[in-house]
Scaffold this active site. Structure first.
Site, PDB file in Angstrom:
ATOM      1  N   HIS A 120     -35.493 -35.181 -16.648  1.00 40.99           N
ATOM      2  CA  HIS A 120     -36.095 -36.325 -16.440  1.00 40.99           C
ATOM      3  C   HIS A 120     -37.329 -36.711 -17.108  1.00 40.99           C
ATOM      4  CE1 HIS A 120     -33.577 -37.193 -12.665  1.00 40.99           C
ATOM      5  NE2 HIS A 120     -32.873 -37.127 -13.516  1.00 40.99           N
ATOM      6  N   CYS A 131     -40.006 -45.786 -33.363  1.00 46.57           N
ATOM      7  CA  CYS A 131     -39.780 -44.625 -34.370  1.00 46.57           C
ATOM      8  C   CYS A 131     -39.706 -43.246 -33.363  1.00 46.57           C
ATOM      9  CB  CYS A 131     -40.753 -44.241 -35.312  1.00 46.57           C
ATOM     10  SG  CYS A 131     -42.480 -43.585 -34.759  1.00 46.57           S
ATOM     11  N   ASN A 217     -33.810 -26.281   1.529  1.00 41.03           N
ATOM     12  CA  ASN A 217     -34.335 -27.548   2.116  1.00 41.03           C
ATOM     13  C   ASN A 217     -34.087 -27.905   3.461  1.00 41.03           C
ATOM     14  OD1 ASN A 217     -33.993 -30.478   2.145  1.00 41.03           O
ATOM     15  ND2 ASN A 217     -33.275 -30.729   0.225  1.00 41.03           N
TER      16      ASN A 217
HETATM   17  N1  LIG Z   1     -36.278 -44.571  -4.806  1.00 34.15           N
HETATM   18  C1  LIG Z   1     -36.079 -43.788  -5.815  1.00 34.15           C
HETATM   19  O1  LIG Z   1     -36.894 -44.292  -6.791  1.00 34.15           O
HETATM   20  C2  LIG Z   1     -35.658 -42.684  -5.970  1.00 34.15           C
HETATM   21  C3  LIG Z   1     -35.310 -41.853  -4.970  1.00 34.15           C
HETATM   22  C4  LIG Z   1     -34.477 -40.615  -5.169  1.00 34.15           C
HETATM   23  C5  LIG Z   1     -34.566 -40.170  -6.263  1.00 34.15           C
HETATM   24  N2  LIG Z   1     -34.937 -40.580  -7.455  1.00 34.15           N
HETATM   25  C6  LIG Z   1     -34.552 -40.110  -8.398  1.00 34.15           C
HETATM   26  O2  LIG Z   1     -33.806 -39.034  -8.322  1.00 34.15           O
HETATM   27  C7  LIG Z   1     -34.018 -37.819  -8.552  1.00 34.15           C
HETATM   28  C8  LIG Z   1     -33.652 -36.747  -7.952  1.00 34.15           C
HETATM   29  O3  LIG Z   1     -34.480 -36.882  -6.735  1.00 34.15           O
HETATM   30  P1  LIG Z   1     -34.823 -35.667  -5.876  1.00 34.15           P
HETATM   31  O4  LIG Z   1     -33.489 -34.857  -5.274  1.00 34.15           O
HETATM   32  O5  LIG Z   1     -35.567 -34.993  -6.728  1.00 34.15           O
HETATM   33  O6  LIG Z   1     -35.786 -36.033  -4.673  1.00 34.15           O
HETATM   34  P2  LIG Z   1     -35.484 -36.970  -3.411  1.00 34.15           P
HETATM   35  O7  LIG Z   1     -36.674 -37.603  -2.856  1.00 34.15           O
HETATM   36  O8  LIG Z   1     -34.061 -37.577  -3.341  1.00 34.15           O
HETATM   37  O9  LIG Z   1     -35.248 -35.375  -2.436  1.00 34.15           O
HETATM   38  C9  LIG Z   1     -36.187 -34.775  -2.024  1.00 34.15           C
HETATM   39  C10 LIG Z   1     -35.530 -33.403  -1.131  1.00 34.15           C
HETATM   40  O10 LIG Z   1     -36.694 -32.469  -0.875  1.00 34.15           O
HETATM   41  C11 LIG Z   1     -36.477 -32.098   0.612  1.00 34.15           C
HETATM   42  N3  LIG Z   1     -37.812 -31.531   0.984  1.00 34.15           N
HETATM   43  C12 LIG Z   1     -38.894 -32.102   1.314  1.00 34.15           C
HETATM   44  N4  LIG Z   1     -39.881 -31.161   1.665  1.00 34.15           N
HETATM   45  C13 LIG Z   1     -39.240 -30.101   1.001  1.00 34.15           C
HETATM   46  C14 LIG Z   1     -40.093 -28.653   0.896  1.00 34.15           C
HETATM   47  N5  LIG Z   1     -41.189 -28.522   1.365  1.00 34.15           N
HETATM   48  N6  LIG Z   1     -39.081 -27.813   0.461  1.00 34.15           N
HETATM   49  C15 LIG Z   1     -37.920 -27.925   0.248  1.00 34.15           C
HETATM   50  N7  LIG Z   1     -37.338 -29.227   0.208  1.00 34.15           N
HETATM   51  C16 LIG Z   1     -38.161 -30.110   0.923  1.00 34.15           C
HETATM   52  C17 LIG Z   1     -36.093 -33.224   1.219  1.00 34.15           C
HETATM   53  O11 LIG Z   1     -35.572 -33.017   2.560  1.00 34.15           O
HETATM   54  C18 LIG Z   1     -35.264 -34.031   0.298  1.00 34.15           C
HETATM   55  O12 LIG Z   1     -33.867 -33.514   0.412  1.00 34.15           O
HETATM   56  C19 LIG Z   1     -35.663 -37.981  -9.131  1.00 34.15           C
HETATM   57  O13 LIG Z   1     -36.112 -37.362 -10.074  1.00 34.15           O
HETATM   58  C20 LIG Z   1     -35.983 -39.503  -9.235  1.00 34.15           C
HETATM   59  O14 LIG Z   1     -35.970 -39.735 -10.574  1.00 34.15           O
HETATM   60  C21 LIG Z   1     -35.391 -42.044  -7.235  1.00 34.15           C
HETATM   61 ZN   LIG Z   2     -43.871 -45.280 -33.855  1.00 33.01          ZN
END
Ligand SMILES: NC(=O)c1ccc[n+]([C@@H]2O[C@H](COP(=O)([O-])OP(=O)(O)OC[C@H]3O[C@@H](n4cnc5c(N)ncnc54)[C@H](O)[C@@H]3O)[C@@H](O)[C@H]2O)c1
Ligand SMILES: [Zn+2]
Length: 251
Positions: A120, A131, A217
């Site tokens: 990402h 460019c 998780n």
């Molecule tokens: N509202 C939004 O804008 C939004 C929401 C979700 C995902 N996204 C995008 O989606 C992509 C993927 O989302 P994601 O899965 O990275 O994030 P996410 O926030 O959806 O999930 C985070 C996960 O981490 C877990 N977690 C929390 N603390 C933890 C710990 N200490 N150890 C292990 N796990 C733990 C949670 O239970 C959850 O399942 C992101 O890169 C983002 O670009 C955007």
């Molecule tokens: Zn440029």
């Protein structure tokens, strides 16, 4: 209970030729970086549709840049946690270990990991809207770091080099991730809700190609149904133990 599973995973690490760690926002939670879903889908009070879509940027690039400058400054102040450090150590003691991350905070690299695919993009990079110019924001002048920064080559507007909603994943990173998901024997899915595709589909792809899936998780996720082993615990608590056990059985 976890002790037995730690032993199993250490054995799997020993037998596997190629290992991938697929990481999401949760791996940085213990460093103090908020995950997305924990904030009711809002990022620091900003609407993601305004600050994380190409349309939002077109409408108001200043607000979007301000948001990313703020996130970058926050990311500069946080440190890798034991989960990042354990993965960096794993890379240093075995061959064929790669991280595919959905995170843009640079914490894997800060921990010392070198084989990192940033699906990402990165908070620390910008690219030109016209460019092919790419910039490393760590080594840029204040002018470049303004709220409406322009390209040093063609003077067009720069944009954060991150992937927004409705945008495809960068081609090079996507194919490299695809190849490693196809070829790995063991995939960790760490700190990700595994709900955002196409990124999350690498877990299903690895499974379909015969890899063992280990999920870390505290909560069940979309990938739990296909995980062979699940640890319901914070990544920073379990990953160092797995790496220690792997080291103790002689890699
Ligand atoms: N509202 C939004 O804008 C939004 C929401 C979700 C995902 N996204 C995008 O989606 C992509 C993927 O989302 P994601 O899965 O990275 O994030 P996410 O926030 O959806 O999930 C985070 C996960 O981490 C877990 N977690 C929390 N603390 C933890 C710990 N200490 N150890 C292990 N796990 C733990 C949670 O239970 C959850 O399942 C992101 O890169 C983002 O670009 C955007
Ligand atoms: Zn440029």
């Amino acid at each position: 209970m976890d002790d037995r599973k730690i032993g199993q995973v250490a054995d799997l690490l020993q037998r596997a030729v190629s290992v991938v760690a697929f990481t999401g926002a949760g791996i940085s939670a213990e460093s103090g970086v908020p995950t997305f879903r924990d904030n009711n889908g809002l990022w620091e009070g900003y609407d993601p549709m305004k600050v994380a879509t190409p349309e939002g940027f077109k409408e108001d690039p200043r607000t979007v840049w301000r948001f990313y400058h703020k996130r970058r400054q926050q990311a500069q102040q946080v440190k890798p946690n034991p989960a990042h450090l354990a993965l960096a150590e794993l890379e240093s003691i075995r061959n064929n270990f790669l991280i595919i991350t959905q995170n843009i905070d640079g914490l894997h690299q800060q921990a010392g990991s070198k084989n990192v695919i940033e699906l990402h993009g990165s908070l620390f990079k910008a690219r030109c809207t016209k460019c092919s110019c790419q910039l490393d924001l760590n080594s840029c002048s204040q002018e470049i770091l303004s709220d409406e920064p322009s390209c040093p080559k063609c003077n067009s507007l720069l944009r954060p080099a991150v992937v927004w909603f409705y945008e495809p994943l960068p081609e090079e990173e996507f194919s490299a991730a695809m190849e490693s998901a196809d070829n790995c024997d063991l995939m960790f899915s760490i700190g990700t809700s595994a709900e955002v595709h196409p990124a999350a589909s690498f877990v299903w792809q690895a499974k379909a190609n015969g890899a063992v899936i280990v999920e870390i998780n505290p909560k069940p996720t979309a990938a739990s149904q296909i995980a062979d082993i699940s640890f319901r615990i914070a990544a920073g608590e379990i990953l160092p133990k797995i790496v220690e056990q792997y080291k103790s059985i002689g890699q």
